[in-house]
Design a protein around this motif. Structure first.
Motif, PDB file in Angstrom:
ATOM      1  N   THR A  58     -31.273 -25.954  25.153  1.00 33.74           N
ATOM      2  CA  THR A  58     -31.245 -26.304  26.577  1.00 33.74           C
ATOM      3  C   THR A  58     -31.977 -25.232  27.369  1.00 33.74           C
ATOM      4  OG1 THR A  58     -29.088 -27.392  26.316  1.00 33.74           O
ATOM      5  CG2 THR A  58     -29.759 -26.801  28.557  1.00 33.74           C
ATOM      6  N   LEU A  59     -32.982 -25.643  28.117  1.00 36.93           N
ATOM      7  CA  LEU A  59     -33.766 -24.695  28.901  1.00 36.93           C
ATOM      8  C   LEU A  59     -32.971 -24.249  30.124  1.00 36.93           C
ATOM      9  CD1 LEU A  59     -36.548 -23.310  29.152  1.00 36.93           C
ATOM     10  CD2 LEU A  59     -37.301 -25.277  30.505  1.00 36.93           C
ATOM     11  N   SER A  79     -39.865 -28.741  21.818  1.00 36.89           N
ATOM     12  CA  SER A  79     -38.600 -29.461  22.012  1.00 36.89           C
ATOM     13  C   SER A  79     -38.738 -30.970  21.983  1.00 36.89           C
ATOM     14  CB  SER A  79     -37.974 -29.049  23.351  1.00 36.89           C
ATOM     15  OG  SER A  79     -38.822 -29.392  24.435  1.00 36.89           O
ATOM     16  N   TRP A  88     -43.042 -25.262  25.666  1.00 34.39           N
ATOM     17  CA  TRP A  88     -41.665 -25.751  25.536  1.00 34.39           C
ATOM     18  C   TRP A  88     -41.644 -27.236  25.158  1.00 34.39           C
ATOM     19  CZ3 TRP A  88     -36.977 -23.742  25.074  1.00 34.39           C
ATOM     20  CH2 TRP A  88     -35.879 -24.600  25.190  1.00 34.39           C
ATOM     21  N   TYR A 137     -33.228 -19.878  27.266  1.00 32.48           N
ATOM     22  CA  TYR A 137     -32.610 -21.127  26.816  1.00 32.48           C
ATOM     23  C   TYR A 137     -31.378 -20.824  25.980  1.00 32.48           C
ATOM     24  CZ  TYR A 137     -35.559 -20.020  22.721  1.00 32.48           C
ATOM     25  OH  TYR A 137     -36.177 -19.396  21.673  1.00 32.48           O
TER      26      TYR A 137
END
Length: 682
Positions: free
Chosen positions: A594-595, A457, A453, A607
């Motif tokens: 957005t996790l 990101s 992740w 997410y």
């Protein structure tokens, strides 16, 4: 009565300028703000100097209109000019004068420019469309036949393999019909199809611009991509260089067809709503003297740095001297030429890291800001890049500029007024490296979701990136494509759609998940390389002595993607559905993902992005029943994309028609192993 002078305590203090926007957004840049301001000031001073002597930056970028061979209707003849201040003499030679090296000398003008005029009265029937020519340059080291620096077309002799310039003056100029094309949509949500014209055919030969326009553009459009990025367009003497050892910066490679053929390709792309980027190489040039610019006037540093500084230590090529006025003008004119003559919509700048630093990024780990702003930075190259981005955006509003940079220079993709360099996007080069490293060294059950992740990101706030799972770099011989890493030998033996081989099932599933994760989390744009969208079975290797000059690996086997009985077809169908989902939901134009849930035990990531909810189960065997997670918006949800759909080689383990309803901001789903589900509000 005399006024008293203000004392030090009463005198008004000089107001400090407000921090640059770049520094405001990243306080860690505060110690380096003086460097950023010096760069701004140097750029402003350079533009003022250019405007003083040339009127404007755009007018400055017209060297290609004043140098080289062109027909001047006002003077009634051909004019040939060349910049070669260190040369002792120049002679225009060609089939029009039987290659006589003494017949047509150039006379020296100011500033190291040479000129010869050939009146129509004498040469109208001798120097015509298709005529071949070169320039014979005499230096202290002797005389050599060279290709003019701003040559518009170079052709290769089939027997001798030598290149010569070719006069290109067709009776009927190309008729553009793309006046209404707008690149705004592509700039907002670039879905980029990186392609090489020559290898785009299934046959073992060199493909053409026309074939690409007629056969490949429809595929790109149908796949949902809105930008095509063309490699190897600038003329290069060695086909196997993939177009990165450029010799003639103003010439579209003749091995793929004529200038009109390339214009036809771009015009057709625009008709289909597809923007076209040129993979431009201003980071270095081929060292060949016969075809290129190296040692053109015998001085050893006309376009390139003198001595060792002029040689790239890893690329076996020459390095431009960006601090020299004429070199700046030459390269800026090159940008203007491609934008105006061929209607390109922007550029992917190759090798930007090499340009930004004296060490070219070789053997350097960029672990702190001192690496970006210390003595290793090449301020002349940074000035050139700022001029280049300023010019391109000025000449073509909305033009798309992408930097290939692995260093992560802060501000590279921010406006110059904020302290940046002015690019629109940078390539997220760490993402494909991460996927390859993961596949090579980490068993599936140990994939670190936190690191995954973070890699996808983690990018500088406000600087847009192009995410990609693999580009041409990962497809070249010496490496493997992701499909090859995943399927291994099974890519030749287990690709029938009904083949139950568990290794092939795993490879098929992960190929889809890697692409979905990369596109949905990795950036504000997305790129794939020609053929990789359907898991092309082989790497890329151009004809060379080491492979018996074979085209076996310099082609694309489109028939594999068209056969519904093969897994290649299923992979292609998923890629198309993924890209079209991203376009339909304007996913790339949305903010970052957005996790919602990081479940290391069950190997699940959940997410949100752009109003969509992504549920990705990377567990090697565990399918999860009644799997619950929080969502930000209550209501009903439905599946808009499932990687487990049988059309994509999945097992239809989820009911895509079912409507899920939140309970206390939670959803409950059945999530099969190695499956991604994308949900939208119903």
């Amino acid at each position: 009565m005399a006024k008293s002078k203000p004392t030090a305590s009463t005198a008004p203090k000089a107001r400090r300028p407000a921090p640059l926007a770049l520094v405001k957004n990243d306080p860690w840049l505060a110690p380096y703000e003086p460097v950023l301001r010096r760069r701004q000031a140097r750029l402003q001073a350079r533009i003022e100097e250019i405007e003083k002597y040339h009127g404007s930056l755009a007018q400055y970028a017209t060297a290609h209109q004043q140098l080289g061979l062109y027909h001047d209707a006002t003077r009634g003849g051909y004019v040939y000019r060349e910049w070669a201040p260190g040369a002792e003499a120049l002679f225009l030679i060609g089939d029009f004068n039987q290659w006589d090296r003494q017949a047509h000398p150039l006379r020296r003008l100011e500033f190291g420019v040479w000129e010869v005029f050939l009146p129509d009265a004498e040469y109208k029937n001798r120097l015509t469309h298709g005529s071949l020519y070169k320039v014979h340059v005499v230096t202290a080291g002797g005389g050599k036949d060279r290709l003019p620096a701003t040559l518009r077309r170079a052709v290769q002799n089939e027997q001798t393999k030598d290149f010569a310039g070719q006069v290109w003056q067709p009776e009927t100029p190309f008729a553009w019909t793309d006046q209404k094309f707008k690149i705004a949509a592509a700039v907002m949500e670039p879905l980029i199809y990186e392609a090489h014209v020559g290898m785009a055919t299934e046959e073992g030969r060199v493909g053409t611009y026309r074939e690409f326009a007629e056969n490949i553009l429809p595929r790109i459009e149908a796949g949902g991509y809105n930008v095509v990025q063309l490699m190897a367009v600038m003329e290069h003497p060695y086909y196997g260089s993939f177009g990165y050892h450029v010799a003639n910066l103003f010439a579209a490679s003749s091995r793929f067809g004529t200038p009109e053929d390339l214009k036809f390709l771009i015009n057709e792309a625009h008709r289909r709503g597809i923007a076209v980027l040129l993979d431009i190489v201003h980071s270095h040039a081929v060292k060949n003297e016969a075809e290129g610019l190296a040692n053109f006037d015998g001085s050893g540093n006309l376009y390139f740095h003198r001595g060792d500084r002029g040689n790239h230590p890893g690329w076996d090529s020459k390095l431009f001297d960006y601090g020299r006025d004429e070199v700046q003008r030459f390269l800026l004119s090159n940008l203007r030429f491609w934008l105006e003559e061929y209607h390109f919509d922007g550029f992917r700048f190759d090798g930007v890291t090499s340009m930004l630093y004296h060490h070219h990024g070789e053997g350097v780990a960029f672990v702190g800001y001192d690496n970006y702003f210390g003595p290793g930075a090449d301020e002349d190259a940074i000035l050139y890049l700022q001029l280049a981005t300023t010019l391109a955006h000025e000449l073509k509003k909305g033009s798309l500029l992408i930097a290939e940079d692995m260093s992560g220079l802060p501000g590279l993709c921010r406006p110059i007024k904020e302290g940046g360099v002015g690019f629109d996007y940078r390539l997220a080069m760490g993402i494909p490296d991460f996927w390859i490293k993961l596949l090579k060294h980490t068993p599936d059950e140990h994939w670190p979701l936190g690191e995954l992740w973070h890699t996808l990101s983690n990018r500088r706030a406000g600087e847009k990136t192009v995410a990609y799972a693999e580009s041409h770099d990962q497809a070249l011989v010496g490496d493997k494509t992701l499909a090859h890493w995943l399927f291994d030998a099974g890519i030749y033996t287990h690709m029938q759609a009904g083949d139950p081989d568990p290794g092939a099932a795993r490879a098929l599933a992960l190929h889809k998940l890697i692409r979905l994760l990369t596109l949905s989390v990795g950036g504000e744009a997305y790129l794939t390389f020609i053929g990789n969208e359907f898991g092309h079975p082989e790497w890329v290797d151009f004809p060379r002595e080491g492979n018996g000059w074979s085209y076996q690996f310099a082609r694309r086997q489109w028939s594999l993607s068209e056969n519904p009985d093969l897994k290649f077809h299923q992979l292609g169908a998923f890629d198309k559905a993924l890209v079209q989902m991203a376009r339909g939901q304007h996913l790339l134009a949305a903010g970052p993902a957005t996790l919602l849930k990081h479940d290391e035990e069950n190997k699940v990531l959940v997410y949100e992005r752009g109003g969509l909810v992504f549920v990705v189960n990377l567990h090697i065997e565990k399918s999860l029943t009644d799997y619950r997670f929080w969502v930000t918006q209550e209501g009903q949800y439905r599946v808009v994309l499932s990687s487990d759909n049988s059309r994509f080689g999945g097992f239809d383990r989820t009911d895509e028609g079912f409507v899920y309803e939140t309970f206390e901001h939670q959803l409950s789903l059945y999530v099969p192993s190695r499956v991604a589900l994308v949900l939208a509000r119903a």
